[in-house]
Design a protein around this motif. Structure first.
Motif, PDB file in Angstrom:
ATOM      1  N   ASP A   4       0.853  -1.186   0.000  1.00 39.30           N
ATOM      2  CA  ASP A   4       0.000   0.000   0.000  1.00 39.30           C
ATOM      3  C   ASP A   4       0.890   1.238   0.000  1.00 39.30           C
ATOM      4  OD1 ASP A   4      -2.646   1.274   0.227  1.00 39.30           O
ATOM      5  OD2 ASP A   4      -1.833   1.992   2.128  1.00 39.30           O
ATOM      6  N   ILE A   5       0.576   2.184  -0.880  1.00 41.07           N
ATOM      7  CA  ILE A   5       1.295   3.455  -0.924  1.00 41.07           C
ATOM      8  C   ILE A   5       0.338   4.547  -0.466  1.00 41.07           C
ATOM      9  CG2 ILE A   5       2.497   5.137  -2.363  1.00 41.07           C
ATOM     10  CD1 ILE A   5       3.127   2.796  -4.290  1.00 41.07           C
ATOM     11  N   ASP A   6       0.708   5.248   0.583  1.00 41.96           N
ATOM     12  CA  ASP A   6      -0.088   6.370   1.080  1.00 41.96           C
ATOM     13  C   ASP A   6       0.250   7.588   0.218  1.00 41.96           C
ATOM     14  OD1 ASP A   6      -1.228   8.530   2.390  1.00 41.96           O
ATOM     15  OD2 ASP A   6      -0.641   7.834   4.386  1.00 41.96           O
ATOM     16  N   ASN A   7      -0.597   7.853  -0.755  1.00 44.01           N
ATOM     17  CA  ASN A   7      -0.344   8.943  -1.697  1.00 44.01           C
ATOM     18  C   ASN A   7      -0.349  10.313  -1.035  1.00 44.01           C
ATOM     19  OD1 ASN A   7      -0.068   7.237  -3.971  1.00 44.01           O
ATOM     20  ND2 ASN A   7      -2.280   7.051  -4.078  1.00 44.01           N
ATOM     21  N   ASP A   8      -1.028  10.442   0.090  1.00 43.86           N
ATOM     22  CA  ASP A   8      -1.031  11.714   0.810  1.00 43.86           C
ATOM     23  C   ASP A   8       0.295  11.942   1.537  1.00 43.86           C
ATOM     24  OD1 ASP A   8      -3.628  12.381   0.011  1.00 43.86           O
ATOM     25  OD2 ASP A   8      -4.503  11.281   1.694  1.00 43.86           O
ATOM     26  N   ALA A   9       0.951  10.855   1.939  1.00 41.57           N
ATOM     27  CA  ALA A   9       2.219  10.966   2.663  1.00 41.57           C
ATOM     28  C   ALA A   9       3.427  11.032   1.725  1.00 41.57           C
ATOM     29  CB  ALA A   9       2.379   9.790   3.619  1.00 41.57           C
ATOM     30  N   CYS A  10       3.317  10.440   0.544  1.00 42.22           N
ATOM     31  CA  CYS A  10       4.448  10.365  -0.385  1.00 42.22           C
ATOM     32  C   CYS A  10       4.911  11.769  -0.772  1.00 42.22           C
ATOM     33  CB  CYS A  10       4.041   9.588  -1.636  1.00 42.22           C
ATOM     34  SG  CYS A  10       5.371   9.422  -2.849  1.00 42.22           S
ATOM     35  N   ILE A  11       6.229  11.973  -0.676  1.00 45.18           N
ATOM     36  CA  ILE A  11       6.800  13.275  -1.044  1.00 45.18           C
ATOM     37  C   ILE A  11       7.623  13.194  -2.332  1.00 45.18           C
ATOM     38  CG2 ILE A  11       6.821  14.146   1.321  1.00 45.18           C
ATOM     39  CD1 ILE A  11       9.862  13.482   1.374  1.00 45.18           C
ATOM     40  N   GLY A  12       7.640  12.018  -2.957  1.00 49.40           N
ATOM     41  CA  GLY A  12       8.371  11.863  -4.210  1.00 49.40           C
ATOM     42  C   GLY A  12       9.872  11.809  -4.033  1.00 49.40           C
ATOM     43  N   ALA A  13      10.342  11.276  -2.911  1.00 50.53           N
ATOM     44  CA  ALA A  13      11.780  11.190  -2.668  1.00 50.53           C
ATOM     45  C   ALA A  13      12.463  10.238  -3.647  1.00 50.53           C
ATOM     46  CB  ALA A  13      12.052  10.748  -1.232  1.00 50.53           C
ATOM     47  N   GLY A  14      11.715   9.270  -4.160  1.00 52.58           N
ATOM     48  CA  GLY A  14      12.248   8.384  -5.180  1.00 52.58           C
ATOM     49  C   GLY A  14      13.152   7.280  -4.692  1.00 52.58           C
ATOM     50  N   GLN A  15      13.094   6.929  -3.428  1.00 55.15           N
ATOM     51  CA  GLN A  15      13.953   5.873  -2.890  1.00 55.15           C
ATOM     52  C   GLN A  15      13.425   4.479  -3.199  1.00 55.15           C
ATOM     53  OE1 GLN A  15      16.949   6.670  -1.486  1.00 55.15           O
ATOM     54  NE2 GLN A  15      16.308   8.666  -2.236  1.00 55.15           N
ATOM     55  N   CYS A  16      12.140   4.344  -3.425  1.00 54.73           N
ATOM     56  CA  CYS A  16      11.547   3.024  -3.631  1.00 54.73           C
ATOM     57  C   CYS A  16      11.858   2.458  -5.015  1.00 54.73           C
ATOM     58  CB  CYS A  16      10.039   3.072  -3.420  1.00 54.73           C
ATOM     59  SG  CYS A  16       9.196   4.278  -4.478  1.00 54.73           S
ATOM     60  N   ALA A  17      11.799   3.275  -6.043  1.00 54.20           N
ATOM     61  CA  ALA A  17      11.987   2.785  -7.410  1.00 54.20           C
ATOM     62  C   ALA A  17      13.369   2.171  -7.634  1.00 54.20           C
ATOM     63  CB  ALA A  17      11.694   3.889  -8.416  1.00 54.20           C
ATOM     64  N   GLN A  26       7.813   5.789 -10.689  1.00 58.36           N
ATOM     65  CA  GLN A  26       7.334   7.106 -10.278  1.00 58.36           C
ATOM     66  C   GLN A  26       6.474   7.684 -11.383  1.00 58.36           C
ATOM     67  OE1 GLN A  26      11.506   8.297  -9.156  1.00 58.36           O
ATOM     68  NE2 GLN A  26      10.336   9.475  -7.659  1.00 58.36           N
ATOM     69  N   ASP A  27       5.440   8.416 -10.994  1.00 67.84           N
ATOM     70  CA  ASP A  27       4.576   9.046 -11.987  1.00 67.84           C
ATOM     71  C   ASP A  27       5.249  10.300 -12.534  1.00 67.84           C
ATOM     72  OD1 ASP A  27       4.139  11.116 -10.133  1.00 67.84           O
ATOM     73  OD2 ASP A  27       2.116  10.455  -9.619  1.00 67.84           O
ATOM     74  N   ASP A  28       4.568  11.009 -13.403  1.00 66.41           N
ATOM     75  CA  ASP A  28       5.145  12.195 -14.041  1.00 66.41           C
ATOM     76  C   ASP A  28       5.516  13.293 -13.056  1.00 66.41           C
ATOM     77  OD1 ASP A  28       4.932  10.994 -16.521  1.00 66.41           O
ATOM     78  OD2 ASP A  28       3.005  11.921 -16.987  1.00 66.41           O
ATOM     79  N   ASP A  29       4.898  13.272 -11.879  1.00 69.03           N
ATOM     80  CA  ASP A  29       5.199  14.268 -10.859  1.00 69.03           C
ATOM     81  C   ASP A  29       6.249  13.780  -9.861  1.00 69.03           C
ATOM     82  OD1 ASP A  29       3.363  16.193 -11.851  1.00 69.03           O
ATOM     83  OD2 ASP A  29       1.716  15.076 -10.920  1.00 69.03           O
ATOM     84  N   GLY A  30       6.748  12.553 -10.055  1.00 74.66           N
ATOM     85  CA  GLY A  30       7.785  12.013  -9.191  1.00 74.66           C
ATOM     86  C   GLY A  30       7.285  11.215  -8.007  1.00 74.66           C
ATOM     87  N   PHE A  31       5.970  11.002  -7.928  1.00 77.76           N
ATOM     88  CA  PHE A  31       5.414  10.267  -6.797  1.00 77.76           C
ATOM     89  C   PHE A  31       5.408   8.769  -7.065  1.00 77.76           C
ATOM     90  CE2 PHE A  31       3.679  14.535  -6.354  1.00 77.76           C
ATOM     91  CZ  PHE A  31       4.084  14.815  -5.057  1.00 77.76           C
ATOM     92  N   SER A  32       5.545   8.009  -6.012  1.00 74.20           N
ATOM     93  CA  SER A  32       5.640   6.559  -6.093  1.00 74.20           C
ATOM     94  C   SER A  32       4.348   5.935  -6.589  1.00 74.20           C
ATOM     95  CB  SER A  32       5.969   6.010  -4.701  1.00 74.20           C
ATOM     96  OG  SER A  32       6.058   4.617  -4.741  1.00 74.20           O
ATOM     97  N   MET A  33       4.517   4.886  -7.390  1.00 72.75           N
ATOM     98  CA  MET A  33       3.380   4.079  -7.814  1.00 72.75           C
ATOM     99  C   MET A  33       3.872   2.671  -8.128  1.00 72.75           C
ATOM    100  SD  MET A  33       2.644   5.774 -11.561  1.00 72.75           S
ATOM    101  CE  MET A  33       1.586   4.506 -12.192  1.00 72.75           C
ATOM    102  N   LEU A  34       2.948   1.731  -8.064  1.00 73.08           N
ATOM    103  CA  LEU A  34       3.281   0.349  -8.375  1.00 73.08           C
ATOM    104  C   LEU A  34       3.196   0.128  -9.869  1.00 73.08           C
ATOM    105  CD1 LEU A  34       1.199  -1.354  -5.565  1.00 73.08           C
ATOM    106  CD2 LEU A  34       3.682  -1.212  -5.682  1.00 73.08           C
ATOM    107  N   LEU A  35       4.070  -0.696 -10.383  1.00 72.66           N
ATOM    108  CA  LEU A  35       3.976  -1.084 -11.777  1.00 72.66           C
ATOM    109  C   LEU A  35       2.718  -1.926 -11.963  1.00 72.66           C
ATOM    110  CD1 LEU A  35       7.688  -2.051 -12.407  1.00 72.66           C
ATOM    111  CD2 LEU A  35       6.466  -0.142 -13.445  1.00 72.66           C
ATOM    112  N   PRO A  36       2.070  -1.850 -13.113  1.00 69.70           N
ATOM    113  CA  PRO A  36       0.856  -2.643 -13.343  1.00 69.70           C
ATOM    114  C   PRO A  36       1.108  -4.133 -13.096  1.00 69.70           C
ATOM    115  CG  PRO A  36       1.189  -1.067 -15.113  1.00 69.70           C
ATOM    116  CD  PRO A  36       2.429  -1.026 -14.256  1.00 69.70           C
ATOM    117  N   GLY A  37       0.189  -4.748 -12.381  1.00 69.35           N
ATOM    118  CA  GLY A  37       0.283  -6.168 -12.083  1.00 69.35           C
ATOM    119  C   GLY A  37       1.224  -6.529 -10.954  1.00 69.35           C
TER     120      GLY A  37
END
Length: 66
Positions: A4-17, A26-37
């Motif tokens: 689970d990614i808390d999108n409200d807490a994510c600051i786009g630090a980019g450590q997860c990717a 990361q999305d176009d704004d630099g925020f974390s997201m899961l790859l499809p599937g």
């Protein structure tokens, strides 16, 4: 495993990717997201490390119970 990614807490630090590139991106704004599937982590052993690397603890990894 459930991720689970808390999108409200994510600051786009980019450590997860870079920690688990087969699961996170990361999305176009630099925020974390899961790859499809990859909502279940796909068995990637680095998922927990990616969660630990998040400076604001926006990623939660839990075991799924059947």
């Amino acid at each position: 495993m459930h991720i689970d990614i808390d999108n409200d807490a994510c600051i786009g630090a980019g450590q997860c990717a870079p920690a688990a590139p087969g699961v996170f991106t990361q999305d176009d704004d630099g925020f974390s997201m899961l790859l499809p599937g990859r909502e279940d982590g796909g068995g990637d052993p680095m998922v927990r490390e990616a969660a630990r690397a998040c400076p604001v603890a926006a990623i939660t990894v839990s075991e799924t119970v059947s």
